[in-house]
Design a protein around this motif. Structure first.
Motif, PDB file in Angstrom:
ATOM      1  N   PRO A 126      66.156  97.889  41.706  1.00  0.00           N
ATOM      2  CA  PRO A 126      67.023  98.833  40.976  1.00  0.00           C
ATOM      3  C   PRO A 126      68.399  99.003  41.621  1.00  0.00           C
ATOM      4  O   PRO A 126      69.409  99.106  40.911  1.00  0.00           O
ATOM      5  N   ASP A 127      68.448  98.999  42.949  1.00  0.00           N
ATOM      6  CA  ASP A 127      69.743  99.092  43.635  1.00  0.00           C
ATOM      7  C   ASP A 127      70.572  97.831  43.404  1.00  0.00           C
ATOM      8  O   ASP A 127      71.792  97.898  43.243  1.00  0.00           O
ATOM      9  N   VAL A 128      69.916  96.684  43.397  1.00  0.00           N
ATOM     10  CA  VAL A 128      70.609  95.424  43.130  1.00  0.00           C
ATOM     11  C   VAL A 128      71.162  95.434  41.706  1.00  0.00           C
ATOM     12  O   VAL A 128      72.299  95.022  41.466  1.00  0.00           O
ATOM     13  N   ILE A 129      70.379  95.929  40.775  1.00  0.00           N
ATOM     14  CA  ILE A 129      70.827  96.018  39.375  1.00  0.00           C
ATOM     15  C   ILE A 129      72.057  96.919  39.274  1.00  0.00           C
ATOM     16  O   ILE A 129      73.047  96.559  38.616  1.00  0.00           O
ATOM     17  N   ASN A 130      72.026  98.065  39.925  1.00  0.00           N
ATOM     18  CA  ASN A 130      73.183  98.978  39.897  1.00  0.00           C
ATOM     19  C   ASN A 130      74.421  98.329  40.489  1.00  0.00           C
ATOM     20  O   ASN A 130      75.527  98.466  39.949  1.00  0.00           O
ATOM     21  N   LEU A 131      74.258  97.629  41.592  1.00  0.00           N
ATOM     22  CA  LEU A 131      75.374  96.942  42.229  1.00  0.00           C
ATOM     23  C   LEU A 131      75.929  95.859  41.305  1.00  0.00           C
ATOM     24  O   LEU A 131      77.149  95.769  41.100  1.00  0.00           O
ATOM     25  N   CYS A 132      75.053  95.047  40.743  1.00  0.00           N
ATOM     26  CA  CYS A 132      75.497  93.978  39.837  1.00  0.00           C
ATOM     27  C   CYS A 132      76.216  94.544  38.620  1.00  0.00           C
ATOM     28  O   CYS A 132      77.237  94.007  38.188  1.00  0.00           O
ATOM     29  N   GLN A 133      75.692  95.627  38.079  1.00  0.00           N
ATOM     30  CA  GLN A 133      76.316  96.253  36.913  1.00  0.00           C
ATOM     31  C   GLN A 133      77.719  96.750  37.260  1.00  0.00           C
ATOM     32  O   GLN A 133      78.672  96.535  36.510  1.00  0.00           O
ATOM     33  N   SER A 134      77.850  97.388  38.394  1.00  0.00           N
ATOM     34  CA  SER A 134      79.145  97.886  38.833  1.00  0.00           C
ATOM     35  C   SER A 134      80.139  96.741  39.027  1.00  0.00           C
ATOM     36  O   SER A 134      81.295  96.812  38.583  1.00  0.00           O
ATOM     37  N   LEU A 135      79.688  95.673  39.678  1.00  0.00           N
ATOM     38  CA  LEU A 135      80.572  94.536  39.931  1.00  0.00           C
ATOM     39  C   LEU A 135      80.903  93.780  38.649  1.00  0.00           C
ATOM     40  O   LEU A 135      82.020  93.281  38.488  1.00  0.00           O
ATOM     41  N   HIS A 136      79.939  93.694  37.738  1.00  0.00           N
ATOM     42  CA  HIS A 136      80.187  93.056  36.449  1.00  0.00           C
ATOM     43  C   HIS A 136      81.293  93.801  35.709  1.00  0.00           C
ATOM     44  O   HIS A 136      82.222  93.201  35.165  1.00  0.00           O
ATOM     45  N   GLU A 137      81.222  95.119  35.708  1.00  0.00           N
ATOM     46  CA  GLU A 137      82.238  95.931  35.028  1.00  0.00           C
ATOM     47  C   GLU A 137      83.610  95.759  35.675  1.00  0.00           C
ATOM     48  O   GLU A 137      84.618  95.629  34.982  1.00  0.00           O
ATOM     49  N   LYS A 138      83.654  95.743  37.005  1.00  0.00           N
ATOM     50  CA  LYS A 138      84.932  95.543  37.702  1.00  0.00           C
ATOM     51  C   LYS A 138      85.507  94.163  37.402  1.00  0.00           C
ATOM     52  O   LYS A 138      86.704  94.028  37.125  1.00  0.00           O
ATOM     53  N   ALA A 139      84.655  93.147  37.467  1.00  0.00           N
ATOM     54  CA  ALA A 139      85.122  91.783  37.205  1.00  0.00           C
ATOM     55  C   ALA A 139      85.605  91.654  35.764  1.00  0.00           C
ATOM     56  O   ALA A 139      86.651  91.036  35.507  1.00  0.00           O
ATOM     57  N   GLU A 140      84.863  92.240  34.834  1.00  0.00           N
ATOM     58  CA  GLU A 140      85.248  92.183  33.421  1.00  0.00           C
ATOM     59  C   GLU A 140      86.614  92.849  33.207  1.00  0.00           C
ATOM     60  O   GLU A 140      87.467  92.335  32.470  1.00  0.00           O
ATOM     61  N   TYR A 141      86.837  93.972  33.853  1.00  0.00           N
ATOM     62  CA  TYR A 141      88.120  94.662  33.766  1.00  0.00           C
ATOM     63  C   TYR A 141      89.256  93.741  34.245  1.00  0.00           C
ATOM     64  O   TYR A 141      90.291  93.609  33.586  1.00  0.00           O
ATOM     65  N   HIS A 142      89.053  93.110  35.404  1.00  0.00           N
ATOM     66  CA  HIS A 142      90.086  92.226  35.952  1.00  0.00           C
ATOM     67  C   HIS A 142      90.300  91.001  35.065  1.00  0.00           C
ATOM     68  O   HIS A 142      91.436  90.561  34.886  1.00  0.00           O
ATOM     69  N   VAL A 143      89.228  90.452  34.518  1.00  0.00           N
ATOM     70  CA  VAL A 143      89.354  89.296  33.625  1.00  0.00           C
ATOM     71  C   VAL A 143      90.196  89.668  32.408  1.00  0.00           C
ATOM     72  O   VAL A 143      91.129  88.939  32.035  1.00  0.00           O
ATOM     73  N   CYS A 144      89.888  90.790  31.784  1.00  0.00           N
ATOM     74  CA  CYS A 144      90.644  91.230  30.600  1.00  0.00           C
ATOM     75  C   CYS A 144      92.118  91.449  30.941  1.00  0.00           C
ATOM     76  O   CYS A 144      93.012  91.013  30.204  1.00  0.00           O
ATOM     77  N   LYS A 145      92.363  92.116  32.048  1.00  0.00           N
ATOM     78  CA  LYS A 145      93.728  92.417  32.469  1.00  0.00           C
ATOM     79  C   LYS A 145      94.507  91.127  32.770  1.00  0.00           C
ATOM     80  O   LYS A 145      95.647  90.962  32.336  1.00  0.00           O
ATOM     81  N   LEU A 146      93.878  90.217  33.496  1.00  0.00           N
ATOM     82  CA  LEU A 146      94.539  88.955  33.839  1.00  0.00           C
ATOM     83  C   LEU A 146      94.756  88.081  32.610  1.00  0.00           C
ATOM     84  O   LEU A 146      95.813  87.455  32.460  1.00  0.00           O
ATOM     85  N   PHE A 147      93.767  88.035  31.732  1.00  0.00           N
ATOM     86  CA  PHE A 147      93.911  87.198  30.540  1.00  0.00           C
ATOM     87  C   PHE A 147      95.052  87.719  29.655  1.00  0.00           C
ATOM     88  O   PHE A 147      95.813  86.930  29.087  1.00  0.00           O
ATOM     89  N   GLU A 148      95.183  89.023  29.546  1.00  0.00           N
ATOM     90  CA  GLU A 148      96.291  89.593  28.771  1.00  0.00           C
ATOM     91  C   GLU A 148      97.627  89.154  29.352  1.00  0.00           C
ATOM     92  O   GLU A 148      98.570  88.870  28.615  1.00  0.00           O
ATOM     93  N   ARG A 149      97.699  89.078  30.668  1.00  0.00           N
ATOM     94  CA  ARG A 149      98.938  88.668  31.331  1.00  0.00           C
ATOM     95  C   ARG A 149      99.329  87.237  30.963  1.00  0.00           C
ATOM     96  O   ARG A 149     100.502  86.915  30.838  1.00  0.00           O
TER      97      ARG A 149
END
Length: 175
Positions: A126-149
């Motif tokens: 469960p802790d691994v899942i929470n960590l992965c979810q958090s990192l997935h959201e952060k990475a997705e945010y950066h991908v969207c932001k960079l792709f827009e650029r």
């Protein structure tokens, strides 16, 4: 290169989370033949973005939420010593010794080789899942932001184009 790294990181975190969730949702225990391969998938997929990718490098540990830093380092240690590689010298397990061992089991009727097969326990997942979810959201945010650029640099002609990570003087996207 950052867009490339973050895109693959997002995918890795999503897949590592899915594998961990699958183990828990299906109540897969250590004696199930699918348990070990799924745990290996969790650790290897989780660690990929933090390991060097020739041509682009790796993402930095700074992305890790402070409350998960200890878990992150444990995941990478286990990934490197047990799951993605098999170091002959690794960490110690209580009452067992080295996590990676090859030995001989002797009984009255036979002598056979055995190997330690250390596995993460489901309570950690469960802790691994929470960590992965958090990192997935952060990475997705950066991908969207960079792709827009860089969206304006995508050719208008229909087709598939790849991010040019080899020639910094060339076009951002190539056919």
């Amino acid at each position: 290169k950052l867009l490339w790294k973050m895109f693959y990181a997002e995918q890795c975190f999503k897949h590592a989370q899915a594998a961990a969730e699958y183990v828990l949702q299906n109540k897969i225990e250590e004696d199930n033949p699918g348990f070990y391969p799924l745990i290996v998938a969790v650790y290897v997929l989780y660690g990929k973005p933090f390991k060097n990718s020739y041509g682009v490098g790796s993402i930095d540990e700074e992305i890790i939420p402070p409350k998960h830093l200890e878990l992150h380092r444990l995941l990478l240690k286990h990934r490197d010593q047990i799951y993605a590689h098999t170091d002959a010298t690794s960490f110690e397990l209580p009452e067992v010794g080295q996590a990676n061992q090859v030995g001989v089991a002797v009984s009255q009727s036979e002598k056979r080789l055995f190997g330690m097969q250390f596995c993460a326990s489901p309570p950690l997942l469960p802790d691994v899942i929470n960590l992965c979810q958090s990192l997935h959201e952060k990475a997705e945010y950066h991908v969207c932001k960079l792709f827009e650029r860089y969206r304006k640099q995508v050719p208008d002609k229909a087709g598939k184009y790849v991010i040019n990570i080899k020639d910094q003087a060339g076009s951002f996207f190539t056919a």
